[in-house]
Design a protein around this motif. Structure first.
Motif, PDB file in Angstrom:
ATOM      1  N   GLU A 180       0.120 -21.476  21.612  1.00 15.54           N
ATOM      2  CA  GLU A 180      -1.290 -21.049  21.620  1.00 15.54           C
ATOM      3  C   GLU A 180      -2.182 -22.099  20.970  1.00 15.54           C
ATOM      4  O   GLU A 180      -3.262 -22.399  21.460  1.00 15.54           O
ATOM      5  CB  GLU A 180      -1.414 -19.722  20.881  1.00 15.54           C
ATOM      6  N   LYS A 181      -1.718 -22.670  19.855  1.00 14.64           N
ATOM      7  CA  LYS A 181      -2.503 -23.704  19.190  1.00 14.64           C
ATOM      8  C   LYS A 181      -2.616 -24.938  20.063  1.00 14.64           C
ATOM      9  O   LYS A 181      -3.697 -25.537  20.186  1.00 14.64           O
ATOM     10  CB  LYS A 181      -1.833 -24.060  17.853  1.00 14.64           C
ATOM     11  N   ALA A 182      -1.486 -25.327  20.687  1.00 19.45           N
ATOM     12  CA  ALA A 182      -1.526 -26.493  21.567  1.00 19.45           C
ATOM     13  C   ALA A 182      -2.438 -26.261  22.765  1.00 19.45           C
ATOM     14  O   ALA A 182      -3.165 -27.158  23.199  1.00 19.45           O
ATOM     15  CB  ALA A 182      -0.112 -26.834  22.039  1.00 19.45           C
ATOM     16  N   SER A 183      -2.410 -25.025  23.295  1.00 15.33           N
ATOM     17  CA  SER A 183      -3.286 -24.706  24.421  1.00 15.33           C
ATOM     18  C   SER A 183      -4.752 -24.767  24.012  1.00 15.33           C
ATOM     19  O   SER A 183      -5.606 -25.228  24.766  1.00 15.33           O
ATOM     20  CB  SER A 183      -2.942 -23.328  24.970  1.00 15.33           C
ATOM     21  N   SER A 184      -5.051 -24.284  22.779  1.00 19.75           N
ATOM     22  CA  SER A 184      -6.431 -24.336  22.296  1.00 19.75           C
ATOM     23  C   SER A 184      -6.910 -25.771  22.160  1.00 19.75           C
ATOM     24  O   SER A 184      -8.015 -26.128  22.575  1.00 19.75           O
ATOM     25  CB  SER A 184      -6.535 -23.614  20.955  1.00 19.75           C
ATOM     26  N   ILE A 185      -6.067 -26.631  21.590  1.00 23.99           N
ATOM     27  CA  ILE A 185      -6.438 -28.041  21.443  1.00 23.99           C
ATOM     28  C   ILE A 185      -6.593 -28.700  22.803  1.00 23.99           C
ATOM     29  O   ILE A 185      -7.520 -29.478  23.044  1.00 23.99           O
ATOM     30  CB  ILE A 185      -5.387 -28.773  20.591  1.00 23.99           C
ATOM     31  N   SER A 186      -5.682 -28.355  23.718  1.00 22.39           N
ATOM     32  CA  SER A 186      -5.767 -28.924  25.056  1.00 22.39           C
ATOM     33  C   SER A 186      -7.045 -28.506  25.768  1.00 22.39           C
ATOM     34  O   SER A 186      -7.689 -29.311  26.443  1.00 22.39           O
ATOM     35  CB  SER A 186      -4.545 -28.514  25.880  1.00 22.39           C
TER      36      SER A 186
ATOM     37  N   ILE B 142      16.579 -13.819  14.051  1.00 23.98           N
ATOM     38  CA  ILE B 142      16.262 -15.246  14.046  1.00 23.98           C
ATOM     39  C   ILE B 142      15.582 -15.648  15.337  1.00 23.98           C
ATOM     40  O   ILE B 142      14.598 -16.396  15.349  1.00 23.98           O
ATOM     41  CB  ILE B 142      17.550 -16.065  13.824  1.00 23.98           C
ATOM     42  N   LEU B 143      16.061 -15.130  16.460  1.00 20.63           N
ATOM     43  CA  LEU B 143      15.450 -15.442  17.742  1.00 20.63           C
ATOM     44  C   LEU B 143      14.013 -14.945  17.820  1.00 20.63           C
ATOM     45  O   LEU B 143      13.135 -15.601  18.378  1.00 20.63           O
ATOM     46  CB  LEU B 143      16.281 -14.854  18.883  1.00 20.63           C
ATOM     47  N   GLN B 144      13.774 -13.758  17.268  1.00 22.96           N
ATOM     48  CA  GLN B 144      12.411 -13.221  17.277  1.00 22.96           C
ATOM     49  C   GLN B 144      11.465 -14.097  16.464  1.00 22.96           C
ATOM     50  O   GLN B 144      10.330 -14.369  16.871  1.00 22.96           O
ATOM     51  CB  GLN B 144      12.404 -11.801  16.729  1.00 22.96           C
ATOM     52  N   ARG B 145      11.935 -14.536  15.286  1.00 15.89           N
ATOM     53  CA  ARG B 145      11.089 -15.410  14.464  1.00 15.89           C
ATOM     54  C   ARG B 145      10.831 -16.734  15.158  1.00 15.89           C
ATOM     55  O   ARG B 145       9.708 -17.253  15.161  1.00 15.89           O
ATOM     56  CB  ARG B 145      11.752 -15.644  13.107  1.00 15.89           C
ATOM     57  N   VAL B 146      11.885 -17.299  15.763  1.00 14.55           N
ATOM     58  CA  VAL B 146      11.712 -18.559  16.487  1.00 14.55           C
ATOM     59  C   VAL B 146      10.749 -18.384  17.654  1.00 14.55           C
ATOM     60  O   VAL B 146       9.891 -19.223  17.918  1.00 14.55           O
ATOM     61  CB  VAL B 146      13.082 -19.082  16.966  1.00 14.55           C
ATOM     62  N   GLN B 147      10.893 -17.220  18.358  1.00 15.22           N
ATOM     63  CA  GLN B 147      10.008 -16.970  19.489  1.00 15.22           C
ATOM     64  C   GLN B 147       8.560 -16.828  19.055  1.00 15.22           C
ATOM     65  O   GLN B 147       7.632 -17.333  19.702  1.00 15.22           O
ATOM     66  CB  GLN B 147      10.458 -15.708  20.231  1.00 15.22           C
ATOM     67  N   SER B 148       8.322 -16.121  17.930  1.00 10.93           N
ATOM     68  CA  SER B 148       6.952 -15.958  17.434  1.00 10.93           C
ATOM     69  C   SER B 148       6.345 -17.296  17.021  1.00 10.93           C
ATOM     70  O   SER B 148       5.185 -17.586  17.301  1.00 10.93           O
ATOM     71  CB  SER B 148       6.937 -14.987  16.253  1.00 10.93           C
ATOM     72  N   LEU B 149       7.154 -18.140  16.333  1.00 12.64           N
ATOM     73  CA  LEU B 149       6.654 -19.455  15.957  1.00 12.64           C
ATOM     74  C   LEU B 149       6.369 -20.307  17.186  1.00 12.64           C
ATOM     75  O   LEU B 149       5.382 -21.057  17.232  1.00 12.64           O
ATOM     76  CB  LEU B 149       7.672 -20.150  15.052  1.00 12.64           C
ATOM     77  N   THR B 150       7.230 -20.193  18.192  1.00  7.88           N
ATOM     78  CA  THR B 150       7.006 -20.949  19.426  1.00  7.88           C
ATOM     79  C   THR B 150       5.726 -20.517  20.128  1.00  7.88           C
ATOM     80  O   THR B 150       4.940 -21.340  20.606  1.00  7.88           O
ATOM     81  CB  THR B 150       8.197 -20.784  20.368  1.00  7.88           C
ATOM     82  N   ASP B 151       5.494 -19.189  20.185  1.00  9.90           N
ATOM     83  CA  ASP B 151       4.266 -18.690  20.819  1.00  9.90           C
ATOM     84  C   ASP B 151       3.028 -19.166  20.082  1.00  9.90           C
ATOM     85  O   ASP B 151       2.025 -19.538  20.695  1.00  9.90           O
ATOM     86  CB  ASP B 151       4.298 -17.162  20.880  1.00  9.90           C
ATOM     87  N   ALA B 152       3.095 -19.135  18.741  1.00 12.07           N
ATOM     88  CA  ALA B 152       1.949 -19.590  17.954  1.00 12.07           C
ATOM     89  C   ALA B 152       1.683 -21.075  18.196  1.00 12.07           C
ATOM     90  O   ALA B 152       0.534 -21.504  18.334  1.00 12.07           O
ATOM     91  CB  ALA B 152       2.184 -19.338  16.470  1.00 12.07           C
ATOM     92  N   ALA B 153       2.764 -21.863  18.259  1.00  8.49           N
ATOM     93  CA  ALA B 153       2.586 -23.293  18.515  1.00  8.49           C
ATOM     94  C   ALA B 153       2.017 -23.543  19.897  1.00  8.49           C
ATOM     95  O   ALA B 153       1.150 -24.398  20.087  1.00  8.49           O
ATOM     96  CB  ALA B 153       3.925 -24.007  18.352  1.00  8.49           C
TER      97      ALA B 153
END
Length: 494
Positions: free
Chosen positions: A77-83, A64-75
């Motif tokens: 990265e997307k936020a950084s791209s928009i920024s 569960i932690l790995q999935r949460v971590q992967s989703l967090t990283d993706a979010a």
């Protein structure tokens, strides 16, 4: 009898109360079990009473932690791209606003293989004028124009994150390094918008628009040949057909047939017989365009003559693959001497359409050594050979020269305060007599009395200073006499 019944009922009621008080409550009895159940729920799935292995909860939490971590990283990265996109757009707008009066925007139309901004980066002229280069492919441009507000160019650019961003700006100068019209494209609307906006360019917008039909350019070369003579300007003979209906039989064979307006060897075919000529005629009827024919020359090589400003260059091109089109396939390039007749041809063509800053002549040399001019190209010419970088430097110098002479002269920059002070005329010290000064003051009847008195006071002060400088410092009597005369002259006139 009744009293005994009441006494018995009360005793039974007290007995029941003692019995209920001695029994533990249902909530108190369930408390330990509930606590144990709550503790078990932390490690068991709902509805499953089987005790898991000791390592199962740890594995479940890790996954569960790995999935949460992967989703967090993706979010992230997307936020950084928009920024980054927001910061890029904001920086672009801020760059356009900073020192806007001292910033000149150069619009360059060219492909992405060459970055023209590196030639202008950090370049300043007239002290503090900077150049901002906006480069794009001509198919990515949209130009809107107004007679009073000028023109606005919108183009699609790629941000650092890889997304596409639309940017709008007002150009101060235009450099065209791509063909505006070709066999499958037509972007003359870009020239129309820039022309309404009054944007200067290299070459001029008038010449660029006149180059959008090769038969039109050939007609100007014909007039030039009539002026200079065939021996001084050897232009190839060409026949124009407005449509396929006028094409019957070729006057001479073989011929080179050119369909419409195209570049780089596109739309050209060699015709050896009348039957082939008729077949090509049927193709032109489908294309619904004009065509031209010119005699085929079995060439030894062809010449690529260029003129950029005052710089001349001549390249000799020989086909290696044996194709009759020397611009198709592999070819050998060799720089050759720029003869005087080559300079004469280039200078003569450079006077067309109000003047050409950049141009190239295509010359075919037959195996007998006869030279024939077959075409001319404008600022979209191809730079060939090992001296391409030097040619780009010449184009850069030419743009800077035009920017200084055309754009800055039209901007009419305001003079600085120091320039205004330098240009202000100096007022010499007055040497007039006291009587003439006071008379001039009294004649200015439209001025207030306070102003007149102030002016008279300044006259008294200046006159007294001059006379004191002439008289000895210890001669107080002369000083008083001078003061009396001064006051008498001033107030006497009033």
């Amino acid at each position: 009898m009744a009293s005994s019944d009441q006494t018995q009922a009360q005793s039974q009621q007290r007995a029941q109360q003692r019995q209920y008080a001695s029994k533990p409550s249902r909530s108190q009895a369930a408390t330990p079990a509930s606590e144990n159940a709550d503790m078990r729920l932390e490690f068991q799935a709902p509805g499953n009473r089987t005790i898991s292995a000791p390592t199962s909860p740890a594995k479940t939490r890790d996954s569960i932690l790995q999935r949460v971590q992967s989703l967090t990283d993706a979010a992230k990265e997307k936020a950084s791209s928009i920024s980054n996109d927001i910061k890029y757009a904001a920086a672009t707008r801020r760059q356009q606003r900073v020192n806007k009066d001292r910033l000149l925007t150069l619009l360059v139309v060219d492909d992405e293989n060459l970055d023209w901004s590196r030639y202008f980066r950090g370049k300043r002229f007239f002290g503090d004028f900077e150049i901002q280069v906006e480069q794009a492919n001509i198919k990515e441009l949209t130009v809107t124009a107004n007679a009073e507000k000028g023109c606005t160019v919108s183009m699609t650019v790629v941000s650092p994150s890889g997304s596409k961003v639309v940017r709008s700006f007002k150009p101060d100068f235009f450099l065209c390094r791509q063909s505006v019209r070709d066999a499958d494209k037509d972007y003359r609307n870009v020239l129309l918008g820039l022309n309404i906006g009054g944007v200067p360019s290299i070459n001029s917008l008038t010449s660029l628009y006149n180059f959008q039909d090769k038969p039109w350019v050939y007609g100007q070369l014909v007039q030039l040949q009539k002026k200079l003579g065939k021996e001084n300007f050897p232009l190839i003979d060409q026949t124009f057909y407005p449509s396929s209906g006028e094409m019957s039989v070729a006057s001479q064979l073989p011929v080179v047939l050119k369909i419409g307006h195209a570049h780089g060897g596109v739309g050209k075919i060699k015709v050896d017989s009348n039957s082939d000529f008729q077949d090509v005629t049927s193709i032109i009827s489908v294309a619904s365009t004009y065509c031209t024919t010119e005699p085929f020359i079995d060439s030894k090589y062809d010449l690529h003559l260029t003129k950029i400003g005052s710089h001349y260059r001549a390249l000799m091109r020989k086909s290696i693959t044996g194709n009759w089109k020397s611009c198709v396939g592999s070819a050998m390039l060799e720089e050759t001497e720029v003869l005087e007749r080559y300079k004469f041809w280039l200078d003569a063509v450079a006077e067309l359409f109000g003047g050409l800053d950049i141009l190239a002549l295509e010359v075919v040399v037959s195996k007998e050594g006869i030279e024939q001019i077959i075409g001319v190209n404008d600022s979209a010419l191809s730079l060939l050979g090992n001296q391409q970088e030097e040619d780009r430097r010449h184009i850069f110098d030419l743009v800077i020269e035009r920017l200084e002479s055309q754009v800055l002269s039209n901007m009419g920059s305001q003079p600085t305060q120091s320039q205004l002070e330098d240009e202000a005329p100096s007022i010499p010290a007055r040497r007039d007599s006291i009587m003439s000064e006071s008379s001039m003051t009294s004649n200015q009847s439209n001025q207030p009395v306070k102003s007149s008195l102030s002016r008279q006071g300044s006259v008294v002060s200046s006159t007294t200073t001059v006379q004191q400088n002439k008289a000895p410092l210890d001669d107080s009597e002369d000083t008083m006499k001078n003061l009396r005369k001064t006051f008498a002259g001033i107030f006497g006139e009033m």
